[in-house]
Design a protein around this motif. Sequence first.
Motif, PDB file in Angstrom:
ATOM      1  N   ALA A 379       0.857  -1.195   0.000  1.00 10.45           N
ATOM      2  CA  ALA A 379       0.000   0.000   0.000  1.00 10.45           C
ATOM      3  C   ALA A 379       0.889   1.239   0.000  1.00 10.45           C
ATOM      4  O   ALA A 379       1.863   1.314   0.752  1.00 10.45           O
ATOM      5  N   PHE A 380       0.560   2.193  -0.842  1.00  9.14           N
ATOM      6  CA  PHE A 380       1.338   3.430  -0.943  1.00  9.14           C
ATOM      7  C   PHE A 380       0.383   4.613  -0.799  1.00  9.14           C
ATOM      8  O   PHE A 380      -0.186   5.090  -1.783  1.00  9.14           O
ATOM      9  N   LYS A 381       0.211   5.061   0.423  1.00 13.59           N
ATOM     10  CA  LYS A 381      -0.644   6.211   0.695  1.00 13.59           C
ATOM     11  C   LYS A 381       0.219   7.356   1.205  1.00 13.59           C
ATOM     12  O   LYS A 381       1.168   7.140   1.971  1.00 13.59           O
ATOM     13  N   GLY A 382      -0.108   8.568   0.800  1.00 15.41           N
ATOM     14  CA  GLY A 382       0.675   9.690   1.287  1.00 15.41           C
ATOM     15  C   GLY A 382       0.190  11.013   0.741  1.00 15.41           C
ATOM     16  O   GLY A 382      -0.735  11.080  -0.079  1.00 15.41           O
ATOM     17  N   ASP A 383       0.834  12.073   1.212  1.00 11.98           N
ATOM     18  CA  ASP A 383       0.515  13.433   0.789  1.00 11.98           C
ATOM     19  C   ASP A 383       1.611  13.932  -0.143  1.00 11.98           C
ATOM     20  O   ASP A 383       2.753  13.460  -0.107  1.00 11.98           O
ATOM     21  N   TYR A 384       1.265  14.902  -0.951  1.00  7.85           N
ATOM     22  CA  TYR A 384       2.286  15.563  -1.767  1.00  7.85           C
ATOM     23  C   TYR A 384       1.795  16.947  -2.170  1.00  7.85           C
ATOM     24  O   TYR A 384       0.596  17.248  -2.105  1.00  7.85           O
ATOM     25  N   TYR A 385       2.755  17.769  -2.556  1.00  8.61           N
ATOM     26  CA  TYR A 385       2.434  19.115  -3.032  1.00  8.61           C
ATOM     27  C   TYR A 385       2.357  19.066  -4.549  1.00  8.61           C
ATOM     28  O   TYR A 385       3.321  18.712  -5.223  1.00  8.61           O
TER      29      TYR A 385
END
Length: 540
Positions: A379-385
Amino acid sequence: MLIVDDKPDMRDVLERLLRAGGFRHVKTSASCTEAMALLEHEHFHVAVVDARLDTGSFDNRDGLQLMHKIRKIDPSIAVILLAAPGDTQAIQEAMRFKSGKLSPFKLHPAPAADVLEKTPTNLKRLGESVLQVFTEVVDINWDLNIKDPGKALLGLIERLRFSDGSTPDVMQLQQEVRELLGKLFPGCTRLDVYKISEQNSGYSKAIVFLVKPWTADGEGVVCVVKIGEVEIIEREIGCYTQFIKQRCNRSPVQIEPTHRTRRLGGMIYTFIGLAGRIHDFGDYYREARDLRLIKRALRNLFSDTLKLQHGSTGQIRQGQDLRRLYVELLRLDGHELQMRQAQLLTDTRSFWREANRRKIWLEDGTPLLNPVEYALKAAFKGDYYESIIHGDLHTHNILIDRHNETWLIDFANARRGPKLHDYITLEAALVVETIAEDDSAVLLGWARALFASADFRSPALPQDLAAHAGIAKAHAVVSSIRTLALSDGREHSYDSEKFYVVGMFFTMLFLMSAKFLNDGKRFHALVAAALLAERLEAAL
């Protein structure tokens, strides 16, 4: 010249008229089928087509259908339609101007460049009509003298490959490139051609080079020209117009004029202020002995050239599926990744055990996490700009002038995306593409230092690796890129290091499957991806 008419006597008349007008290269055909066969193997600039290819049927419209087929196969061919007197339907269809989305290339907006009713008076002016079409529609500078003493253009042409994997005929490509240059530089008498990079190698869907144009008034300003597969050039024009124009410092103010032949498109990058000796970043990096110059160029690139593009268009994206993001961004295919990895492991005498596909073993017995399996199942969950990004910021897409300022080309992948991706792609290119080292143990040690170090932002280089000048240089430059990149998280309040590791992981998988790299470099990318997978799993 191509003549298409079902009547033998009319074909003879038309051919004599054209040859009398000075057109020596003329082919004739009696039907749509014959014409299509000729078009498949030969190159034409103008086609003279009878609207009705069956004179026994007034309703026959084979010629009109052929006109549209020609436009679909090769829009750069100018069609002159011959219509029966009073056949207003054929005339209207031939001259109906296209509406909706127009091609970015300079093409005639109607299916036919001209229509002549088949009367004796009009047929006498066929040569005049063809000459006018050649001048106004085909518009090739036939007298252009191309000077290429170093055979730079031939070397670049030999590198061209198309998206379908085919290897085009070099002589045919040379002819199309010469015609494209004749269209791009209509008022010039001579062109001097130069390579931008002496080190650029491998296959490509497009080529970029320098041209110094000459006119009757003397020497012109050196410009940057790009020629490549039509679809690639067309996509770049669209992406540049939508995302880049007026949003990036030291990007082209325009990429015009744009023209095409049957298979190739071409354009001129127009810069204001780019002058003197021009390097790409790859050559600049190799030639620079002072690391401070390289680091200064990097600061100029990210803090100035890309500042407007990155800084004024952004927003935070939270809780995103990063695998889906990178599958779309890099056009990754799980099945292809598995095949490429299997081939690399076989060629390097490494392997995985079917009973435990989570691991791969290098030839020396070193176990690593299987990066492709991890990419497919984790699973690859995350935030980014998110901002407007270049999308393919490698060493050959960055130009550096005599003032050490950076300029950008190649916008076919420009879009809205993660801001850090531009940093990631440049680091990945430096790590995989620019290193000449071929000792697998040394490369594995360096990959561990870069991707398995406790301090990811400023990884230390072991003393035994510092003795390798190329690796020491690249390591210092990579550290500078990460310092610039990871300050982004503090500025926008998200875990930039986590995203950087995920983005680098998928980018290394992309390079592992890249056809333009040799097996050694692709295996280096595979090992890097495996180490990044282990880092990501350990962080869970």
